[in-house]
Design a protein around this motif. Structure first.
Motif, PDB file in Angstrom:
ATOM      1  N   ILE A 130      61.889   7.774 -40.858  1.00 40.53           N
ATOM      2  CA  ILE A 130      63.355   7.725 -41.492  1.00 40.53           C
ATOM      3  C   ILE A 130      63.568   6.394 -42.263  1.00 40.53           C
ATOM      4  O   ILE A 130      63.950   6.536 -43.307  1.00 40.53           O
ATOM      5  N   LEU A 166      72.173   6.410 -37.647  1.00 33.98           N
ATOM      6  CA  LEU A 166      71.911   7.708 -36.865  1.00 33.98           C
ATOM      7  C   LEU A 166      73.232   8.050 -36.130  1.00 33.98           C
ATOM      8  O   LEU A 166      73.758   6.963 -35.365  1.00 33.98           O
ATOM      9  N   ALA A 226      59.649   8.141 -34.993  1.00 29.48           N
ATOM     10  CA  ALA A 226      60.296   8.975 -35.778  1.00 29.48           C
ATOM     11  C   ALA A 226      61.422   8.046 -36.682  1.00 29.48           C
ATOM     12  O   ALA A 226      61.534   8.536 -37.787  1.00 29.48           O
ATOM     13  N   TRP A 227      61.975   7.096 -35.860  1.00 30.81           N
ATOM     14  CA  TRP A 227      62.873   6.599 -36.670  1.00 30.81           C
ATOM     15  C   TRP A 227      62.416   5.656 -37.844  1.00 30.81           C
ATOM     16  O   TRP A 227      62.686   5.458 -38.916  1.00 30.81           O
ATOM     17  N   ASN A 259      70.008   2.090 -34.370  1.00 28.55           N
ATOM     18  CA  ASN A 259      69.844   3.021 -35.511  1.00 28.55           C
ATOM     19  C   ASN A 259      70.742   2.926 -36.761  1.00 28.55           C
ATOM     20  O   ASN A 259      70.714   3.737 -37.304  1.00 28.55           O
ATOM     21  N   PHE A 289      73.103  11.830 -31.503  1.00 26.78           N
ATOM     22  CA  PHE A 289      71.424  12.110 -31.528  1.00 26.78           C
ATOM     23  C   PHE A 289      70.988  11.070 -31.087  1.00 26.78           C
ATOM     24  O   PHE A 289      71.076   9.904 -30.806  1.00 26.78           O
ATOM     25  N   GLU A 290      69.635  11.192 -30.404  1.00 28.53           N
ATOM     26  CA  GLU A 290      68.616  10.453 -30.178  1.00 28.53           C
ATOM     27  C   GLU A 290      67.401  10.483 -31.020  1.00 28.53           C
ATOM     28  O   GLU A 290      67.021  11.318 -31.739  1.00 28.53           O
ATOM     29  N   SER A 291      66.683   9.217 -31.090  1.00 34.67           N
ATOM     30  CA  SER A 291      65.307   9.520 -32.067  1.00 34.67           C
ATOM     31  C   SER A 291      64.276   8.416 -31.282  1.00 34.67           C
ATOM     32  O   SER A 291      64.676   7.375 -31.018  1.00 34.67           O
ATOM     33  N   HIS A 292      63.199   9.027 -31.326  1.00 34.83           N
ATOM     34  CA  HIS A 292      61.929   8.245 -30.695  1.00 34.83           C
ATOM     35  C   HIS A 292      61.721   7.147 -31.861  1.00 34.83           C
ATOM     36  O   HIS A 292      62.136   7.435 -33.115  1.00 34.83           O
TER      37      HIS A 292
END
Length: 339
Positions: free
Chosen positions: A310, A296, A306-307, A269, A300-303
């Motif tokens: 962003i 990121l 969602a990423w 990310n 944190f983690e991001s699906h």
């Protein structure tokens, strides 16, 4: 297109013509920039100054460091001018080493690899603080510095890349940026942006430290003797001391602080999202390339969906802080002669 670890720049006739036309308009200060020899010389001077400062520590003195965090409160005897918050974290447990983005020393933000100079109260901050304002700024500065390091190594040797500056873009804008002077006019393909992302992935995995070194202004001027943009910046610095940060072999001027190493960014990310042209504030009739990105924190983690949102937000061209906020604009003699 065959993509290696270097970004492959298009060599179509039109692209080369645009690059050649732009290159002819550069001042001799830019024309004579040799990236390879410049980077080597910068690092030699950085290492020499770092060794010189360490040699000044003739006798090891002890200081009292009180860890005042919510957990693991303790008092440690550390080495003055040698021990850093990172060393303190190593005395506590691995979680502090891996997750600490910033130290607060006597209430002041302190780079994790910056030597401690006196008895102090110390607290570690992670990216998940209730008030994340301070750590967000630190993370954003480090991410932008890493982008500068990426760009220094991303292009083939035939392409000149002169680091200019990391503009002050509020993190609420959803992206960071780094401005460079490229010897060509470049509009990257999606595949080429992916190549930059692969380079960032490798840097994050290596957990490269952000080294901090405070030097006299004349030392900084010697380090950046071949970079008219850095000399312009240093000419307007009020203080006789200048703070430098190094990541790998990339050195830049920054007040900092930054995070301790690239391992605090999630490898998957960290993305370069946009490249666009802005006016060169220093050299007449020239353009700079602004590279924007987003990253990121490792806490944190991001699906992926969602990423993607962003990343899309970070693709909007940001036209803030297009030039340093100096009272007097300085143009080198070489640039004046070609205007």
């Amino acid at each position: 297109m065959n993509v290696s670890h270097k970004v492959i720049v298009p060599c179509a006739r039109s692209a080369c013509s645009r690059g050649l036309s732009l290159f002819r308009g550069f001042s001799s200060a830019v024309d004579n920039y040799d990236a390879t020899s410049t980077v080597e010389r910068q690092n030699e001077l950085f290492d020499a100054e770092k060794k010189r400062q360490l040699d000044f520590v003739k006798r090891i003195e002890k200081i009292r460091v009180n860890h005042v965090g919510p957990n693991d409160q303790c008092s440690l005897a550390m080495n003055k001018y040698l021990s850093t918050p990172y060393h303190v974290a190593m005395h506590l447990n691995d979680s502090y080493v891996k997750r600490s983005a910033l130290a607060m020393v006597n209430g002041e933000p302190w780079h994790m690899l910056q030597p401690l100079t006196e008895d102090c109260d110390l607290q570690f901050l992670t990216m998940k603080e209730e008030d994340p304002d301070e750590v967000n700024r630190v993370f954003w500065k480090a991410s932008a510095h890493m982008l500068g390091a990426l760009l220094q190594d991303a292009f083939k040797e035939s392409i000149t890349v002169i680091p200019v500056r990391s503009p002050e873009i509020p993190y609420v804008m959803g992206c960071f940026a780094y401005d460079v002077n490229l010897s060509i006019q470049w509009e990257p393909t999606r595949q080429e942006l992916t190549s930059l992302k692969r380079m960032a992935y490798k840097m994050c995995h290596k957990k490269i430290p952000f080294e901090r070194l405070e030097v006299r202004r004349e030392v900084a001027e010697e380090i950046f003797a071949n970079n008219v943009y850095k000399l312009h910046h240093l000419k307007h610095v009020d203080s006789e001391r200048v703070t430098l940060f190094r990541l790998g072999d990339f050195i830049d001027v920054s007040d900092g602080p930054m995070v301790s190493n690239t391992g605090l960014m999630v490898p998957f990310n960290y993305s370069v999202t946009k490249v666009h042209s802005i006016d060169d504030y220093l050299l007449p009739n020239s353009k700079l390339s602004r590279f924007q990105g987003v990253s990121l924190p490792s806490d944190f983690e991001s699906h992926h969906t969602a990423w993607a949102v962003i990343e899309d937000r970070a693709k909007r061209p940001v036209l803030l802080d297009l030039k340093p906020d100096f009272d007097n604009k300085y143009i080198p003699e070489e640039a004046e002669s070609t205007s």
